[in-house]
Design a protein around this motif. Structure first.
Motif, PDB file in Angstrom:
ATOM      1  N   THR A  24       1.169  -0.966  -0.101  1.00  0.00           N
ATOM      2  CA  THR A  24      -0.035   0.395  -0.066  1.00  0.00           C
ATOM      3  C   THR A  24       0.744   1.508   0.003  1.00  0.00           C
ATOM      4  O   THR A  24       2.185   1.376   0.679  1.00  0.00           O
ATOM      5  CB  THR A  24      -1.306   0.442   1.118  1.00  0.00           C
ATOM      6  N   LEU A  25       0.682   2.188  -0.411  1.00  0.00           N
ATOM      7  CA  LEU A  25       0.964   4.010  -0.677  1.00  0.00           C
ATOM      8  C   LEU A  25       1.088   4.658   0.316  1.00  0.00           C
ATOM      9  O   LEU A  25      -0.681   5.004   0.435  1.00  0.00           O
ATOM     10  CB  LEU A  25       1.048   3.962  -1.878  1.00  0.00           C
ATOM     11  N   THR A  26       1.765   4.877   1.590  1.00  0.00           N
ATOM     12  CA  THR A  26       1.542   6.235   2.214  1.00  0.00           C
ATOM     13  C   THR A  26       2.402   7.122   2.086  1.00  0.00           C
ATOM     14  O   THR A  26       2.136   8.637   2.228  1.00  0.00           O
ATOM     15  CB  THR A  26       1.997   5.499   3.814  1.00  0.00           C
ATOM     16  N   THR A  27       3.325   7.499   0.670  1.00  0.00           N
ATOM     17  CA  THR A  27       4.173   8.452   0.937  1.00  0.00           C
ATOM     18  C   THR A  27       4.133   8.282  -1.080  1.00  0.00           C
ATOM     19  O   THR A  27       4.324   7.754  -1.609  1.00  0.00           O
ATOM     20  CB  THR A  27       5.682   8.579   1.288  1.00  0.00           C
ATOM     21  N   ALA A  28       5.239   8.935  -0.945  1.00  0.00           N
ATOM     22  CA  ALA A  28       5.261   9.855  -3.122  1.00  0.00           C
ATOM     23  C   ALA A  28       6.130   8.864  -3.208  1.00  0.00           C
ATOM     24  O   ALA A  28       7.189   8.193  -2.632  1.00  0.00           O
ATOM     25  CB  ALA A  28       5.971  11.162  -3.415  1.00  0.00           C
ATOM     26  N   MET A  29       5.984   7.525  -3.633  1.00  0.00           N
ATOM     27  CA  MET A  29       6.970   6.445  -4.863  1.00  0.00           C
ATOM     28  C   MET A  29       7.791   7.026  -5.827  1.00  0.00           C
ATOM     29  O   MET A  29       7.511   7.411  -6.440  1.00  0.00           O
ATOM     30  CB  MET A  29       6.721   5.357  -4.508  1.00  0.00           C
ATOM     31  N   GLU A  30       9.043   6.369  -6.494  1.00  0.00           N
ATOM     32  CA  GLU A  30       9.772   6.258  -6.744  1.00  0.00           C
ATOM     33  C   GLU A  30       9.150   5.569  -7.965  1.00  0.00           C
ATOM     34  O   GLU A  30       8.526   4.338  -7.363  1.00  0.00           O
ATOM     35  CB  GLU A  30      11.155   6.632  -6.681  1.00  0.00           C
ATOM     36  N   ALA A  34      -3.827   5.489  -4.107  1.00  0.00           N
ATOM     37  CA  ALA A  34      -3.374   5.661  -4.294  1.00  0.00           C
ATOM     38  C   ALA A  34      -2.714   6.077  -4.883  1.00  0.00           C
ATOM     39  O   ALA A  34      -1.649   6.906  -5.324  1.00  0.00           O
ATOM     40  CB  ALA A  34      -3.184   4.336  -4.704  1.00  0.00           C
ATOM     41  N   ASP A  72      -2.472  10.061  -5.219  1.00  0.00           N
ATOM     42  CA  ASP A  72      -1.918  10.674  -4.988  1.00  0.00           C
ATOM     43  C   ASP A  72      -0.086  10.466  -4.524  1.00  0.00           C
ATOM     44  O   ASP A  72       0.894  11.268  -4.796  1.00  0.00           O
ATOM     45  CB  ASP A  72      -2.402  11.161  -3.065  1.00  0.00           C
ATOM     46  N   TYR A  73      -0.012   9.181  -4.568  1.00  0.00           N
ATOM     47  CA  TYR A  73       1.802   8.649  -4.325  1.00  0.00           C
ATOM     48  C   TYR A  73       2.468   8.065  -5.491  1.00  0.00           C
ATOM     49  O   TYR A  73       3.197   7.920  -5.148  1.00  0.00           O
ATOM     50  CB  TYR A  73       1.890   7.428  -3.316  1.00  0.00           C
ATOM     51  N   GLN A 117      -5.044  -1.531  -3.318  1.00  0.00           N
ATOM     52  CA  GLN A 117      -5.747  -0.228  -1.908  1.00  0.00           C
ATOM     53  C   GLN A 117      -6.728   0.410  -2.839  1.00  0.00           C
ATOM     54  O   GLN A 117      -6.697   0.179  -4.227  1.00  0.00           O
ATOM     55  CB  GLN A 117      -4.505   0.871  -2.091  1.00  0.00           C
TER      56      GLN A 117
END
Length: 320
Positions: free
Chosen positions: A29-35, A51, A53-54, A46
């Motif tokens: 799951t995504l909770t912060t900006a990802m590369e 998702a 936004d990240y 998710q």
């Protein structure tokens, strides 16, 4: 997803409890900006609206979207309810307007719909993309209707981010049986081949696809997902509009057909799916693809017409 009593020859892919744990551990799951490299070749479990936004900017080469159509449908206990046309259009725009930023400048987008939702898809997609074509494919599954024409087709809108895009027609030709085998004056086959399986012609693909089979219980790609697309359908799209190592993204991943076919065709993939059971099925199918990369109806570099021997999946030993 409740256990069902299945026929002996039923090949539907299912999960036991140990597999749920095994494959569930692979989900993110995504909770912060990802590369990009942190999410490529991963399944994101998710809500898409969270998702989005990240996700990184401009990392997707090919976007395949199979959203809930504008009808009431239950997906493993979660129900999507039909809206009026204006509400459905607003719902589409609510996430589509945010997803465009993840596309590379020369990306291609395919969006699935039925007759109820297609006009909303056109309205939203045309705000952000170039619409190239509308594909109609024969969805022959179903028993029909008593008071209406049987709904046996669905649409796929072919869109691009710019006027410069990938499309490889030679990769998606269809091998069809020859009905009228014309010959030259010298007696040679004219635009067809005569081999041990019969007389066939390679034809250019059109926007009317009648060579697909909706997955069913005796096909090795089948799952219990109610709207699963055929692997062959995704293979056409991926081969036509991407290169090896390109990133293929599916924001409504379902049981993972897009990711699985991308892997089989040496593309990278990212999928988002809100339901954890479908996410685990995706991971199981991805694992199975390590030992079997076949795609029913596609072999020897061509797509075979439905119900032709060479078009069958060698593992299943059954016609399409």
């Amino acid at each position: 997803m409740q256990d069902k009593k299945r026929a002996e020859r039923n090949r539907t892919i299912t999960l036991d409890e140990s597999e749920r744990l095994q494959y569930g551990a692979k989900l993110i799951t995504l909770t912060t900006a990802m590369e990009p490299e942190a999410i490529i070749n991963r399944t994101i479990n998710q809500d898409l609206f969270i998702a989005l936004d990240y996700l990184p900017d401009e990392f997707v080469d090919l976007l395949f979207i199979d959203p809930p159509y504008n009808l009431t449908k239950t997906f493993n206990g979660k129900t999507f309810s039909q809206m009026n046309n204006e509400q459905y259009t607003q719902w589409l725009d609510g996430w589509f307007s945010r997803i465009v930023r993840i596309l590379k400048p020369h990306a291609t987008v395919y969006i699935c719909g039925d007759w109820r939702s297609s006009h909303s898809i056109f309205e939203v997609a045309s705000k952000y993309l170039h619409i190239i074509n509308r594909i109609t494919w024969e969805r022959e599954k179903g028993r029909g209707a008593l008071s209406n024409w049987k709904n046996a087709s669905e649409d796929i809108w072919h869109c691009t981010k710019s006027s410069d895009y990938k499309f490889y027609v030679d990769r998606v030709k269809v091998k069809r049986k020859v009905i009228a085998p014309y010959r030259t004056e010298e007696g040679a086959p004219k635009d067809w081949e005569d081999d041990t399986d019969g007389k066939f012609r390679l034809t250019h693909p059109s926007n009317l696809w009648t060579d697909l089979t909706v997955p069913f219980w005796s096909m090795p790609e089948n799952t219990d997902h109610p709207t699963q697309k055929p692997e062959k359908l995704l293979a056409k799209i991926i081969l036509a509009s991407s290169d090896e190592n390109d990133v293929v993204f599916d924001p409504f991943g379902g049981a993972g057909t897009t990711a699985v076919v991308a892997k089989k065709l040496n593309r990278r993939y990212v999928g988002i799916e809100i339901d954890d059971t479908y996410c685990c099925l995706t991971e199981k199918r991805l694992a199975l693809a390590d030992s079997d990369s076949s795609i029913q109806g596609y072999s020897e570099g061509v797509f075979w017409d439905r119900n032709t021997l060479r078009g069958q999946n060698k593992a299943s030993k059954m016609t399409e």
